[in-house]
Design an enzyme around this catalytic site. Structure first.
Site, mmCIF file in Angstrom:
data_model
loop_
_atom_site.group_PDB
_atom_site.id
_atom_site.type_symbol
_atom_site.label_atom_id
_atom_site.label_comp_id
_atom_site.label_asym_id
_atom_site.label_seq_id
_atom_site.Cartn_x
_atom_site.Cartn_y
_atom_site.Cartn_z
ATOM 1 N N CYS A 21 18.503 20.012 23.606
ATOM 2 C CA CYS A 21 17.214 20.523 23.797
ATOM 3 C C CYS A 21 16.606 21.091 22.773
ATOM 4 O O CYS A 21 17.138 22.052 22.175
ATOM 5 C CB CYS A 21 17.073 21.650 24.934
ATOM 6 S SG CYS A 21 15.676 22.293 25.292
ATOM 7 N N CYS A 66 13.328 28.787 23.674
ATOM 8 C CA CYS A 66 13.763 28.925 25.177
ATOM 9 C C CYS A 66 15.462 29.045 25.397
ATOM 10 O O CYS A 66 15.839 27.890 25.204
ATOM 11 C CB CYS A 66 13.264 27.869 26.161
ATOM 12 S SG CYS A 66 13.640 27.960 27.782
ATOM 13 N N GLN A 80 15.476 24.451 47.984
ATOM 14 C CA GLN A 80 16.557 24.129 46.818
ATOM 15 C C GLN A 80 15.899 23.494 45.631
ATOM 16 O O GLN A 80 15.284 22.377 45.920
ATOM 17 C CB GLN A 80 17.798 23.559 47.500
ATOM 18 C CG GLN A 80 18.581 24.428 48.269
ATOM 19 C CD GLN A 80 19.222 25.548 47.699
ATOM 20 O OE1 GLN A 80 19.291 25.736 46.592
ATOM 21 N NE2 GLN A 80 20.232 26.168 48.466
ATOM 22 N N GLU A 82 14.580 33.235 60.325
ATOM 23 C CA GLU A 82 13.869 33.499 58.710
ATOM 24 C C GLU A 82 12.896 34.425 58.913
ATOM 25 O O GLU A 82 11.915 34.400 59.559
ATOM 26 C CB GLU A 82 13.714 32.193 58.286
ATOM 27 C CG GLU A 82 12.732 32.078 56.845
ATOM 28 C CD GLU A 82 13.468 32.711 55.907
ATOM 29 O OE1 GLU A 82 12.997 33.591 55.088
ATOM 30 O OE2 GLU A 82 14.748 32.454 55.520
ATOM 31 N N ASN A 126 22.997 31.617 54.963
ATOM 32 C CA ASN A 126 22.640 31.181 53.672
ATOM 33 C C ASN A 126 21.770 32.254 52.829
ATOM 34 O O ASN A 126 20.473 32.180 52.769
ATOM 35 C CB ASN A 126 21.812 29.897 53.612
ATOM 36 C CG ASN A 126 21.412 29.354 52.282
ATOM 37 O OD1 ASN A 126 22.088 29.458 51.418
ATOM 38 N ND2 ASN A 126 20.395 28.626 52.197
ATOM 39 N N CYS A 171 25.009 31.503 46.711
ATOM 40 C CA CYS A 171 24.571 31.276 45.196
ATOM 41 C C CYS A 171 25.307 32.605 44.259
ATOM 42 O O CYS A 171 24.919 32.476 43.175
ATOM 43 C CB CYS A 171 23.128 31.066 45.058
ATOM 44 S SG CYS A 171 22.181 32.690 45.442
#
Length: 373
Positions: free
Chosen positions: A3, A11, A208, A258, A302, A329
Site C-alpha cells: 500500500c 495511513c 460484518q 438486539e 455475539n 472479536c
C-alpha cells in the site's frame, strides 16, 4: 499486499501491512490459543482475500465543494485521499468518483473540524454481493437536505446500482460517526445475499465488514447448532439476525434480541419466508436474558469487543442451558467471560480472519456444560 499510503506513513490503519498473509493468520491463531484454555479442538482458520474484501467504506469528507477529499484525517485535521485504498473491491471504489461529483453538484460543503463549519461529515457506502449500493450522507444539519433531494435523480444516473440512499443527521462536534435521525431518500434496505439467505440491511444496522468470511462464520455456527438439534435457541446481540436466520428450522423456536431497533427491523423482514417460530425483540440482550426464569437448549452470543460481561456470564453459568456458541472479536474479553462460566467448557473453536492486514479477527467457540461439582 502493498500500500503506497502505508509506505508513505499517510495511513497506518493496517498495522500488519507488508507481513506475509500466512504469517498474519498464524500469529492471530497463536495469540488466540494462548488466551484460551487448553484442550480445545481447534479447527483450521478461515481466510478470505487479503485485499478487496471490505463491503463498507467510512469516508471522512474534507477539502472543498469544488475539490472534495474522501478518506481520513491527518494529525492536523486535514484530509488524506483514500479512494484508491486496496481494501475496497472495485464495486465499492468505483462509486467514489461519482459521489465526489455529486458533492460538487449539490454544493455540499465538507465539514471543517478545526473551524467547526461546513455540513458534510462522512460518506458511508456499503456494497452487497450483487453490486447493489447503500449510500449515506452524514451531515451536520438539514441545510443541505433539499439540495440532495433535488439532485438525487442525477446521482442515480451516475450510480444506477444504488438501492438505498439516505441522509443521517449528526449535529454534534465530536467523534461520533452518525446520529439518531435518518432521512430515507431511496429504498429501505440493502439485500445482502449470504449462503442462499437474503439478509436485509437497513441504514443504521450493523453487518460484518467481510461478507465472504462472515458467510463462513454463519455456516460454522449453523453446523454447531444443528448438531445439538435444539428445540429453542436464543441469539443474543443478534444484530440483523445473521446467526438466528441461519439456524431457523421447522419445529424450532428461535428468539433474537438486539438493542438496535433498525437491526431488529432488518431481521424481521429477513425472517418472513423462513421456517420455524422466529421472533426478534428490541431489548438490551443482557437485561432481557437475566430477567428470564426459563432457559433455552442453546444460546448464541455475539457481543461487541467488551464481551458479554459478568451479569450475563453469571446467568449463563447458573442456567440449565447445555450449549453456548460464543462469537467474539476480542479473545481477551472472551477469556475473561469463559473464566466466569466454569461449568461451560470450550470444546471446539475456530479463528476466522475477518480483518486481513490488521491484528483483529473473529473467533467462534462451542461451549458444552459439564456436571457441576
Amino acid at each position: 499486499m502493498e500500500c503506497p499510503h502505508f509506505s508513505a506513513a499517510r495511513c497506518l490503519s493496517c498495522t500488519l501491512m507488508g507481513v506475509p498473509y500466512a504469517e498474519q493468520v498464524a500469529a492471530k491463531e497463536q495469540a488466540v490459543r494462548a488466551l484460551l484454555p487448553a484442550g480445545i479442538d481447534w479447527l483450521p482458520s478461515v481466510v478470505g482475500p487479503e485485499s478487496g474484501f471490505r463491503n463498507k467504506a467510512k469516508m471522512v469528507v474534507t477539502g472543498t465543494v469544488a475539490a472534495p477529499v474522501l478518506g481520513i484525517l491527518d494529525r492536523s485535521g486535514g484530509g488524506i485521499d483514500l479512494q484508491d485504498c486496496g481494501l475496497y473491491p472495485p464495486e465499492l471504489s468505483d462509486a467514489f468518483a461519482p459521489l465526489s461529483r455529486f458533492i460538487t453538484l449539490a454544493r455540499l460543503t465538507p465539514y471543517d473540524v478545526a473551524q467547526r463549519r461546513g455540513e458534510l461529515k462522512y460518506l458511508l457506502i456499503t456494497v452487497a454481493p450483487d453490486g447493489g449500493l447503500m449510500v449515506r450522507f452524514v451531515v451536520r444539519s438539514t441545510e443541505s437536505l433539499s439540495r440532495i433531494r433535488k439532485h438525487l435523480p442525477t446521482l442515480l444516473g451516475w450510480l444506477p446500482q444504488a438501492r438505498v440512499v439516505s441522509v443521517n443527521l449528526q449535529p454534534e462536534h465530536k467523534a461520533v460517526l452518525e446520529g439518531e435521525r435518518e432521512e430515507l431518500l431511496l429504498g429501505e434496505s440493502l439485500t445482502m445475499r449470504v449462503n442462499d439467505l437474503d439478509l436485509h440491511l437497513r441504514p443504521q444496522s450493523f453487518f460484518q465488514t467481510n461478507t465472504e468470511v462472515a458467510a463462513a462464520l454463519y455456516r460454522q455456527v449453523q453446523e454447531w447448532v444443528a448438531e445439538g438439534v435444539p428445540r429453542e435457541v436464543w441469539d443474543l446481540y443478534c444484530g440483523v439476525g445473521g446467526f438466528a436466520l441461519h439456524c431457523a428450522a421447522a419445529g424450532r423456536r428461535l428468539v433474537g434480541v438486539e438493542v438496535s431497533a433498525e437491526a431488529v427491523a432488518s431481521a424481521q423482514r429477513s425472517a418472513t419466508a423462513l421456517p420455524g417460530d422466529v421472533e426478534f425483540i428490541v431489548a438490551d440482550a443482557t437485561r432481557w436474558a437475566v430477567a428470564r426464569t426459563d432457559a433455552p437448549d442453546l444460546v448464541v452470543v455475539n457481543p461487541p469487543r467488551r464481551g458479554i460481561g459478568p451479569d450475563l456470564a453469571d446467568w449463563l453459568e447458573r442456567s440449565t442451558t447445555p450449549t453456548v456458541v460464543y462469537s467474539s472479536c476480542n479473545a481477551s474479553t472472551l477469556a475473561r467471560d469463559l473464566a466466569a462460566m466454569p461449568s461451560l467448557q470450550p470444546v471446539r473453536a475456530r479463528v476466522l480472519d475477518m480483518f486481513p492486514q490488521t491484528d483483529h479477527y473473529e473467533v467462534a467457540v462451542l461451549l458444552e456444560r459439564t456436571v457441576r461439582s
